[in-house]
Design an enzyme around this catalytic site. Structure first.
Site, PDB file in Angstrom:
ATOM      1  N   ASP A 121      -0.202   5.055   0.802  1.00 51.87           N
ATOM      2  CA  ASP A 121      -0.488   6.066   1.831  1.00 51.87           C
ATOM      3  C   ASP A 121      -0.413   5.444   3.227  1.00 51.87           C
ATOM      4  OD1 ASP A 121      -1.111   8.113  -0.074  1.00 51.87           O
ATOM      5  OD2 ASP A 121      -3.072   7.197  -0.384  1.00 51.87           O
ATOM      6  N   ASP A 134       0.874  -1.160   0.000  1.00 50.25           N
ATOM      7  CA  ASP A 134       0.000   0.000   0.000  1.00 50.25           C
ATOM      8  C   ASP A 134       0.927   1.229   0.000  1.00 50.25           C
ATOM      9  OD1 ASP A 134      -2.249   1.712   0.477  1.00 50.25           O
ATOM     10  OD2 ASP A 134      -1.709   1.733   2.602  1.00 50.25           O
TER      11      ASP A 134
HETATM   12  C1  BG6 Z   1      -6.023   5.615   0.220  1.00 47.71           C
HETATM   13  C2  BG6 Z   1      -6.002   6.477   1.457  1.00 47.71           C
HETATM   14  O1  BG6 Z   1      -4.737   5.182  -0.072  1.00 47.71           O
HETATM   15  O2  BG6 Z   1      -6.537   6.346  -0.887  1.00 47.71           O
HETATM   16  C3  BG6 Z   1      -7.373   7.078   1.721  1.00 47.71           C
HETATM   17  O3  BG6 Z   1      -5.604   5.692   2.569  1.00 47.71           O
HETATM   18  C4  BG6 Z   1      -7.878   7.805   0.473  1.00 47.71           C
HETATM   19  O4  BG6 Z   1      -7.268   7.980   2.805  1.00 47.71           O
HETATM   20  C5  BG6 Z   1      -7.856   6.850  -0.713  1.00 47.71           C
HETATM   21  O5  BG6 Z   1      -9.202   8.276   0.686  1.00 47.71           O
HETATM   22  C6  BG6 Z   1      -8.313   7.523  -2.002  1.00 47.71           C
HETATM   23  O6  BG6 Z   1      -7.389   8.522  -2.322  1.00 47.71           O
HETATM   24  P1  BG6 Z   1      -7.571   9.578  -3.511  1.00 47.71           P
HETATM   25  O7  BG6 Z   1      -6.170  10.138  -3.667  1.00 47.71           O
HETATM   26  O8  BG6 Z   1      -8.017   8.840  -4.713  1.00 47.71           O
HETATM   27  O9  BG6 Z   1      -8.545  10.594  -3.053  1.00 47.71           O
HETATM   28 MG    MG Z   2      -2.750   3.132   3.647  1.00 45.97          MG
END
Ligand code: BG6
Ligand code: MG
Length: 215
Positions: free
Chosen positions: A13, A11
């Protein structure tokens, strides 16, 4: 002890970089704009790893908004998020992250990303690690986000490794659920009490070597 995998699917984030805090700050900004109460604890408990739309649905639960308003709020949150990540650089990569990815590759193990974020490629480029990756599955790759297994299964397909010999690495319980549902080994990063089905838990991935992940 985990068995040596054919691929490790990370993963992004909250695992390879601390963007999970920026996601929280961007949602908090939006919630404040709208006068909706929203706390860091709620974010940690309910939104970690969850898609943009489902995160918004949690925040506005019980309130009436049109689809146009929902779209506008998702776009606004994403603008706030872009402002927060615009200054990111390789310094924002997890300490020892580049060395770890290189070590995994040198061991003949494929490296892939399984991130639910539509901003994934932008963040990978800012961190300058795209060159170390064999496959990228992101928020544009599949319809069903975590905790559905789809993103991890898709990532395994990209690197041509059977799910049974993949290891998934996640900081969100929804992500661990996705990895286990995909039939993979799951390594969780974060506090023990956050996770329900992990095969192994490490408090952080900082300055870790391949062997630390598997022992
Ligand atoms: C995930 C995060 O990786 O991506 C979430 O942990 C986030 O917090 C999700 O909502 C979607 O991200 P994005 O960048 O498409 O808004
Ligand atoms: Mg994550």
């Amino acid at each position: 002890m985990l068995k040596k995998p054919g691929a490790i699917i990370f993963d992004l984030d909250g695992v390879l970089t601390d963007t999970s805090e920026y996601h929280y700050q961007a949602w908090k900004h939006l919630a404040d704009d709208e006068g909706i109460p929203f706390t860091h604890e709620e974010n940690d408990e309910h939104l970690r790893g969850v898609s943009r739309r489902e995160s918004l649905m949690y925040i506005i639960r019980g309130r009436q908004y049109s689809e146009d308003q929902i779209q506008e709020m998702m776009d606004r949150k994403n603008r706030y998020y872009h402002d927060l990540i615009s200054h990111m650089s390789p310094n924002d990569l997890l300490p020892g992250g580049r060395a770890l990815l290189q070590e995994i590759r040198d061991a003949g193990i494929k490296v892939a990303i399984g991130s639910g974020s539509k901003n994934c490629r932008m963040v990978l480029d800012l961190l300058q690690i795209t060159d170390l990756l064999d496959g990228i599955a992101d928020g544009n790759s599949v319809v069903n986000g975590k905790p559905a297994p789809d993103l991890f299964v898709y990532a395994a397909g990209l690197v041509n490794i059977p799910v049974a010999v993949c290891l998934g690495v996640e900081d969100a319980d929804a992500g661990i659920e996705a990895i286990k549902s995909a039939g993979m080994q799951a390594l969780a990063i974060g506090p023990q009490e956050r996770f329900h089905r992990a095969d192994k838990i490490l408090p952080t991935l900082a300055n870790k070597h391949l062997q630390d992940l598997l022992d």
